[in-house]
Design a protein around this motif. Structure first.
Motif, PDB file in Angstrom:
ATOM      1  N   MET A   1       0.835  -1.199   0.000  1.00 46.68           N
ATOM      2  CA  MET A   1       0.000   0.000   0.000  1.00 46.68           C
ATOM      3  C   MET A   1       0.874   1.256   0.000  1.00 46.68           C
ATOM      4  O   MET A   1       0.632   2.211  -0.731  1.00 46.68           O
ATOM      5  N   ILE A   2       1.936   1.247   0.843  1.00 52.81           N
ATOM      6  CA  ILE A   2       2.810   2.415   0.949  1.00 52.81           C
ATOM      7  C   ILE A   2       3.593   2.600  -0.347  1.00 52.81           C
ATOM      8  O   ILE A   2       3.733   3.718  -0.846  1.00 52.81           O
ATOM      9  N   ALA A   3       4.108   1.493  -0.910  1.00 57.33           N
ATOM     10  CA  ALA A   3       4.918   1.593  -2.127  1.00 57.33           C
ATOM     11  C   ALA A   3       4.096   2.118  -3.294  1.00 57.33           C
ATOM     12  O   ALA A   3       4.598   2.883  -4.118  1.00 57.33           O
ATOM     13  N   SER A   4       2.792   1.734  -3.364  1.00 57.02           N
ATOM     14  CA  SER A   4       1.981   2.165  -4.505  1.00 57.02           C
ATOM     15  C   SER A   4       1.637   3.650  -4.427  1.00 57.02           C
ATOM     16  O   SER A   4       1.320   4.268  -5.427  1.00 57.02           O
ATOM     17  N   THR A   5       1.678   4.236  -3.200  1.00 57.16           N
ATOM     18  CA  THR A   5       1.352   5.654  -3.067  1.00 57.16           C
ATOM     19  C   THR A   5       2.595   6.547  -3.065  1.00 57.16           C
ATOM     20  O   THR A   5       2.575   7.650  -3.578  1.00 57.16           O
ATOM     21  N   MET A   6       3.661   6.069  -2.419  1.00 59.30           N
ATOM     22  CA  MET A   6       4.811   6.950  -2.206  1.00 59.30           C
ATOM     23  C   MET A   6       5.962   6.723  -3.168  1.00 59.30           C
ATOM     24  O   MET A   6       6.893   7.517  -3.217  1.00 59.30           O
ATOM     25  N   GLY A   7       5.956   5.617  -3.935  1.00 62.38           N
ATOM     26  CA  GLY A   7       7.039   5.361  -4.881  1.00 62.38           C
ATOM     27  C   GLY A   7       8.363   5.134  -4.175  1.00 62.38           C
ATOM     28  O   GLY A   7       8.427   4.345  -3.229  1.00 62.38           O
ATOM     29  N   GLU A   8       9.398   5.880  -4.593  1.00 64.39           N
ATOM     30  CA  GLU A   8      10.742   5.587  -4.058  1.00 64.39           C
ATOM     31  C   GLU A   8      10.927   6.075  -2.617  1.00 64.39           C
ATOM     32  O   GLU A   8      11.882   5.700  -1.950  1.00 64.39           O
ATOM     33  N   LYS A   9       9.980   6.912  -2.126  1.00 62.33           N
ATOM     34  CA  LYS A   9      10.095   7.387  -0.741  1.00 62.33           C
ATOM     35  C   LYS A   9       9.605   6.338   0.259  1.00 62.33           C
ATOM     36  O   LYS A   9       9.740   6.519   1.470  1.00 62.33           O
ATOM     37  N   ALA A  10       9.029   5.247  -0.253  1.00 63.41           N
ATOM     38  CA  ALA A  10       8.434   4.240   0.634  1.00 63.41           C
ATOM     39  C   ALA A  10       9.455   3.677   1.613  1.00 63.41           C
ATOM     40  O   ALA A  10       9.136   3.404   2.769  1.00 63.41           O
ATOM     41  N   ALA A  11      10.716   3.524   1.169  1.00 64.11           N
ATOM     42  CA  ALA A  11      11.740   2.933   2.032  1.00 64.11           C
ATOM     43  C   ALA A  11      12.005   3.823   3.250  1.00 64.11           C
ATOM     44  O   ALA A  11      12.232   3.330   4.357  1.00 64.11           O
ATOM     45  N   THR A  12      11.973   5.169   3.048  1.00 69.30           N
ATOM     46  CA  THR A  12      12.257   6.093   4.152  1.00 69.30           C
ATOM     47  C   THR A  12      11.091   6.169   5.124  1.00 69.30           C
ATOM     48  O   THR A  12      11.286   6.104   6.330  1.00 69.30           O
ATOM     49  N   PHE A  13       9.881   6.352   4.581  1.00 67.52           N
ATOM     50  CA  PHE A  13       8.742   6.632   5.447  1.00 67.52           C
ATOM     51  C   PHE A  13       7.916   5.402   5.781  1.00 67.52           C
ATOM     52  O   PHE A  13       7.047   5.462   6.639  1.00 67.52           O
ATOM     53  N   GLY A  14       8.186   4.288   5.094  1.00 68.39           N
ATOM     54  CA  GLY A  14       7.403   3.064   5.279  1.00 68.39           C
ATOM     55  C   GLY A  14       7.182   2.674   6.731  1.00 68.39           C
ATOM     56  O   GLY A  14       6.031   2.501   7.154  1.00 68.39           O
TER      57      GLY A  14
END
Lengths: 90, 219
Positions: free
Chosen positions: B67-80
């Motif tokens: 869910m996080i990766a589909s919304t945030m793209g490459e920022k998912a790793a930082t904010f996940g």
């Protein structure tokens, strides 16, 4: 003493009416969310494959549209349960 | 009829409210889950049988990550990790009304605290990606005299975020308790499905979703 009681009664009655009037703002978000849902249903009808994405976008838009309604709810709740006007009297 | 937040006990002179106690209980549940899951996965070999608990953890974490990766793209790793924690906490907090707790999210203090964290993350992301000059220049666009409007627009984000969650949960709580006074049996039960389960899950989802969208669009 009687005057104070009367003043309190007037403030309380006016607050209750105010709370009711504030909730008229519920009309706007209701219509807005209905329109969003209508177009969401239409979009799912056209592209059933994208229904996940469409539902997600629709809910997000509806949540933002709901904000004004929630503000009016908060105003009504403050008037009913944490009335700041009654404190001004004493 | 009172919907005030009750004080549970005093710690010295500091009043500890019901909200704080319920937050502690939810925190304890989440920490216990995290410790148990962490222990399970850190000792596991790749082809080990993880059991029901392990597989369930995998489904939850995988679902959140997707869910996080589909919304945030490459920022998912930082904010996940933060977003995942935020969603789990809000979900448990909203659903805690079902077992008779006063939901911590029905207190403006809780929701405003979370909205403030989101606000700092949004502004921090914008500051990092645009630089100090670019960040402040952004307030004077598209025209310089729109500066006050831009500032108000930024400040409105945490306020609308917190009031949305607070108003929804408190409103549901009040409607349910009014209903319990009119018809104490049978009728209120199915309405918990809407006011507690549907509304609670949806509002937790929307809070995290909006936080993610605002952070992604900031930088």
């Amino acid at each position: 003493m009687d005057g104070m009681l009367l003043a309190k009664a007037i403030v309380l009655g006016a607050s209750a009416i105010g709370a009711g009037v504030a909730m008229i703002a519920g009309l706007g978000p209701g219509i807005g969310q209905g329109i969003a849902a209508a177009y969401g249903a239409q979009a799912v009808g056209r592209q059933p494959d994208a229904s996940d994405k469409i539902t997600q976008t629709m809910l997000l838009g509806q949540a933002v549209a709901e904000t004004t309604g929630i503000y009016s709810l908060v105003v009504a709740l403050i008037l009913l349960f944490a009335n700041p006007l009654i404190r001004l009297l004493s | 009829m009172e919907f005030d937040i009750k004080t549970a006990f005093y710690l010295g002179n500091i009043p500890i409210t019901e909200t704080v106690v319920n937050t502690w209980i939810i925190m304890a549940v989440m920490i216990a889950f995290a410790v148990a899951a962490g222990r399970k996965f850190s000792n596991a070999a790749p082809d080990d049988d993880l059991g029901t608990f392990g597989l369930l953890t995998e489904i939850v974490v995988d679902g959140l990550n997707k869910m996080i990766a589909s919304t945030m793209g490459e920022k998912a790793a930082t904010f996940g990790p933060y977003i995942g924690t935020l969603f789990s906490f809000l979900l448990l907090a909203n659903l805690s009304g079902l077992i008779g707790f006063r939901p911590p999210t029905a207190d403006l203090n809780t929701t405003l605290a979370f909205a403030s964290i989101s606000f700092v993350l949004i502004q921090g992301t914008a500051l990092r990606s645009k630089g100090i000059v670019g960040y402040f220049k952004g307030f004077f666009e598209p025209l310089w005299f729109l500066f006050p409007l831009n500032v108000v627009g930024e400040l409105a984000t945490p306020i609308s975020l917190s009031f949305r969650l607070f108003g929804n949960i408190l409103g549901g709580m009040i409607i349910m308790s009014l209903l319990y006074q009119v018809v104490p049996i049978l009728i209120p039960a199915p309405l918990h499905i809407y006011f507690d389960i549907f509304s609670g899950v949806l509002q937790a989802f929307i809070f995290t979703m909006l936080t993610m969208v605002f952070i992604s669009s900031a930088g």
